[in-house]
Design an enzyme around this catalytic site. Structure first.
Site, PDB file in Angstrom:
ATOM      1  N   TRP A  77     -27.717 -21.950  35.547  1.00  0.00           N
ATOM      2  CA  TRP A  77     -26.917 -21.261  36.551  1.00  0.00           C
ATOM      3  C   TRP A  77     -27.942 -20.544  37.407  1.00  0.00           C
ATOM      4  O   TRP A  77     -28.551 -19.565  36.966  1.00  0.00           O
ATOM      5  CB  TRP A  77     -25.969 -20.271  35.876  1.00  0.00           C
ATOM      6  CG  TRP A  77     -24.965 -19.656  36.801  1.00  0.00           C
ATOM      7  CD1 TRP A  77     -23.729 -20.141  37.114  1.00  0.00           C
ATOM      8  CD2 TRP A  77     -25.106 -18.424  37.523  1.00  0.00           C
ATOM      9  NE1 TRP A  77     -23.096 -19.294  38.001  1.00  0.00           N
ATOM     10  CE2 TRP A  77     -23.920 -18.244  38.261  1.00  0.00           C
ATOM     11  CE3 TRP A  77     -26.108 -17.474  37.628  1.00  0.00           C
ATOM     12  CZ2 TRP A  77     -23.715 -17.137  39.086  1.00  0.00           C
ATOM     13  CZ3 TRP A  77     -25.910 -16.376  38.451  1.00  0.00           C
ATOM     14  CH2 TRP A  77     -24.716 -16.212  39.165  1.00  0.00           C
ATOM     15  N   GLU A 486      -4.668  -9.847  36.987  1.00  0.00           N
ATOM     16  CA  GLU A 486      -5.137 -10.980  36.195  1.00  0.00           C
ATOM     17  C   GLU A 486      -4.605 -12.316  36.759  1.00  0.00           C
ATOM     18  O   GLU A 486      -5.340 -13.290  36.868  1.00  0.00           O
ATOM     19  CB  GLU A 486      -4.723 -10.796  34.727  1.00  0.00           C
ATOM     20  CG  GLU A 486      -5.129 -11.918  33.795  1.00  0.00           C
ATOM     21  CD  GLU A 486      -6.632 -12.188  33.728  1.00  0.00           C
ATOM     22  OE1 GLU A 486      -7.419 -11.431  34.312  1.00  0.00           O
ATOM     23  OE2 GLU A 486      -6.996 -13.187  33.104  1.00  0.00           O
ATOM     24  N   GLU A 493     -10.020 -17.974  40.935  1.00  0.00           N
ATOM     25  CA  GLU A 493     -11.289 -18.450  40.386  1.00  0.00           C
ATOM     26  C   GLU A 493     -11.284 -19.952  40.099  1.00  0.00           C
ATOM     27  O   GLU A 493     -12.316 -20.589  40.187  1.00  0.00           O
ATOM     28  CB  GLU A 493     -11.711 -17.659  39.145  1.00  0.00           C
ATOM     29  CG  GLU A 493     -10.853 -17.869  37.926  1.00  0.00           C
ATOM     30  CD  GLU A 493     -11.352 -17.077  36.717  1.00  0.00           C
ATOM     31  OE1 GLU A 493     -12.559 -16.908  36.552  1.00  0.00           O
ATOM     32  OE2 GLU A 493     -10.489 -16.636  35.928  1.00  0.00           O
TER      33      GLU A 493
END
Ligand code: F6R
Length: 614
Positions: A77, A486, A493
């Site tokens: 990453w 949430e 995402e």
């Protein structure tokens, strides 16, 4: 962030490394690489490729092309240097003798690189990691010391966070592992040894693991592992047995880990809740805080990142409601920069699935420094946060692989609710009847969740109606607001749809200007006491053209249908537990929307599961 694996043993290393990396791909997936000591060529062979692990695997035919029984591998990453073949790890020294895989950030790499360039060392990548490989070789060659000493000299000079796996062609029977502020575990096999960023990478080969501590170094050979402290004195490492099954870390026929983990939630909740309720009372084994210490508390701080932070937002409502102790919820990344007021009468509840999130860890240390008592709620057993806390409550959700958290969120919430009840009972701040009502409902949560999951096709249908919106607002009040945070994060995402969560009352203070014909608003109206107000907000946004998808409880469906365009329901439960049920349709909604948009659900762009950089 970034997955590391290392193997030394009696079998061909490359396929084992690729297999381990496959299980670590959730930690990073912009490039991957392996370095193997080849007996045939008597040197290191390094293969790297930009893109998913599959690209590398195809390139080396599943590892078959590489001989050798010792090697290191990495899935990246990117932090320093864009994703590319050259910046992929392993990074090697100029002679090609030393290869390094790294998770973390070397903060003073620029200064060290400048020094090495002055000494005539050429660099090929933009990574901070190459500095480590080059610097090891520099000491190894210039000072003519052995490889361990060379590594030791490097460790005294580098600053930052790192888990390193090091392979030197002159010592082809060993691997070196080092750790500071980035996770690294050791695996003890029969005739082989492993290093890895987490247990999932090696569970297929061994269940006996050791958790490295900061500033420790380990030398791995096929015959065993020797650990050293920062003074290079040999130390004994405690070996722990991992008792979960390999299936837990596999997809088991599901298309995505995220979906599997959504479906696993009832079982995860059973594991998390049931052993903690005994004879109608909350029971925590070995709970380190005494009743007197609990009575002495004057404040609770909840510190976490992302979804774990959202659990904290729900937790604040529930803890304050039951215990009457003031609760502050802070983003871990902000905590240490905001002069937090913490003393020995403050309980700092640190929430983390991975137990490795760097910001959360830094907040924990700051809270400790200020004298706070640290209680962590963690999923990964033996993780850094768990080990540095005064006390840990594990969530027992099992391994969570998908980048977007689901079952960890649900179990974290259950632990917070149990904690609220436990404290309230001791403090005498909860009515007997309410205490038992909540506990009874907690036992029913898994079954009610199963009922929601069995209606997943309805949610899939709603997703098919709304998947092409490009902006979504989640609105709600009280626990519904916390739930919206949430729901909105889950959606954005993995589906890349712009989405925001608002406390409904805030709409009129600005956001409502964004509502126009066709804007999708997900209106959360599960909290009965404020249902009328939720309804008023639905009417408000609808009259401005919004398309409203509402979430409420079964007995309010009809009322909600009068105003919303579409309604999803959850079973009735105690107010405090509504987010535990409400989150499930929102997870499913996000999942199906992302699926319909063709997104890479388990590996959303730019994200990694365990965020071990600041
Ligand atoms: C979102 C998500 C993240 C994590 C956050 C904290 O789906 O998974 O927001 O919640 O990165 O991670 P942990 O809980 O491991 O500290």
């Amino acid at each position: 962030m970034c997955g590391i694996v290392g193997y030394v043993g009696q079998e061909q290393a490359a396929p084992i490394l690729l297999d381990g990396l496959k299980r670590l791909e959730y930690r990073g997936y912009d490039s991957a690489g392996v370095a193997i000591y080849s007996e045939k060529y008597q040197k290191l062979q390094v293969e790297k490729a930009k893109g998913r692990l599959q690209v590398l695997s195809d390139m080396i035919r599943g590892g078959e092309d590489l001989d050798g029984m010792v090697g290191i591998g990495h899935t990246r990453w990117a932090t320093h240097g864009a994703p590319s073949d050259v910046n992929a790890h392993p990074q090697v020294s100029r002679s090609g003798k030393i290869a390094v895989v790294h998770n973390g950030i070397i903060e003073n790499y620029a200064e060290l690189k400048a020094f090495l360039i002055e000494q005539g060392v050429p660099f090929t990548s933009q990574t901070d990691t190459e500095v480590v490989a080059q610097l090891i070789e520099y000491f190894y060659e210039t000072d003519q010391v052995d490889i361990l000493e060379a590594v030791g000299r490097v460790l005294r000079r580098i600053e930052g966070a790192y888990a390193l796996g090091i392979l030197c062609a002159d010592k082809p029977d060993q691997l070196i592992a080092v750790r500071k502020d980035s996770p690294l575990i050791l695996g003890y096999g029969k005739g082989c040894s492993f290093l890895a960023s987490d247990v999932t990478a090696i569970i297929k080969y061994t269940r006996e693991v050791g958790y490295m501590d900061d500033d420790e170094l380990a030398v791995l050979t096929k015959d065993g592992i020797q650990c050293y402290n920062h003074l290079m004195q040999p130390i004994e490492k405690e070996i722990s047995h991992v008792d979960w099954e390999i299936d837990a870390a596999e997809k088991g026929g599901y298309e995505h880990f995220m979906f599997k983990e959504i479906m696993e939630q009832p079982e995860a909740l059973r594991r998390c809740i049931f052993p903690r309720i005994r004879e109608g009372e909350v029971y925590f084994e070995d709970f380190g805080l005494t009743e007197e210490e609990i009575r002495h508390l004057k404040k609770i701080y909840i510190v976490a990142c992302g979804s774990s932070y959202h659990v904290g937002v729900v937790g604040k409502y529930n803890l304050e409601r039951l215990t009457r102790i003031p609760v502050e919820v802070a983003l871990a990344s902000e905590f240490r920069y905001m002069s937090p007021i913490v003393d020995e009468r403050t309980l700092v509840v640190v929430i983390s699935q991975s137990g490795e999130t760097l910001d959360t860890m830094a907040a924990l240390r700051e809270a400790k420094r200020l004298g706070g008592r640290i209680l962590s709620i963690v999923n990964v057993v033996g993780s850094s946060i768990a080990r540095e806390s005064d006390q840990v409550l594990y969530t027992w959700a099992g391994p969570e692989i998908a980048v977007a958290t689901t079952k960890a969120y649900s179990t974290q919430m259950a632990v917070v609710d149990l904690l609220a009840l436990y404290f309230a009972r001791i403090l005498g701040t909860v009515e007997e009847s309410e205490y038992h009502a909540v506990l009874d409902e907690m036992l029913l949560l898994p079954g009610k969740m199963e009922a929601i999951l069995s209606n997943k096709d309805d949610i899939q249908y709603f997703a098919s109606q709304y998947f092409n919106h490009d902006s979504v607002f989640f609105i709600g009040r009280n626990v519904d607001y916390a739930l919206g945070l949430e729901g909105s994060l889950k959606l954005k995402e993995i589906s890349y749809i712009h989405s925001e969560a608002y406390a409904s009352g805030e709409l009129k203070h600005g956001t409502i200007s964004l509502i126009e014909d066709g804007t999708l608003v997900v209106a959360l109206g599960t909290y009965g006491k404020l249902f009328d107000k939720a309804m008023a907000n639905v009417v408000e946004v609808r009259s401005r053209g919004a398309d409203v998808l509402a979430l409420t409880t079964e007995n309010r469906r009809e009322d909600m249908e009068k105003n919303a365009n579409a309604v999803i329901t959850i079973p009735e439960t105690h107010d405090m537990l509504l987010p535990s049920l409400g989150v499930v349709p929102l997870q499913l909604f996000a999942y199906y929307v992302a699926l319909m948009r063709g997104c890479d659900i388990d590996k959303p762009r730019n994200l990694a599961k365990s965020v071990t950089v600041e």
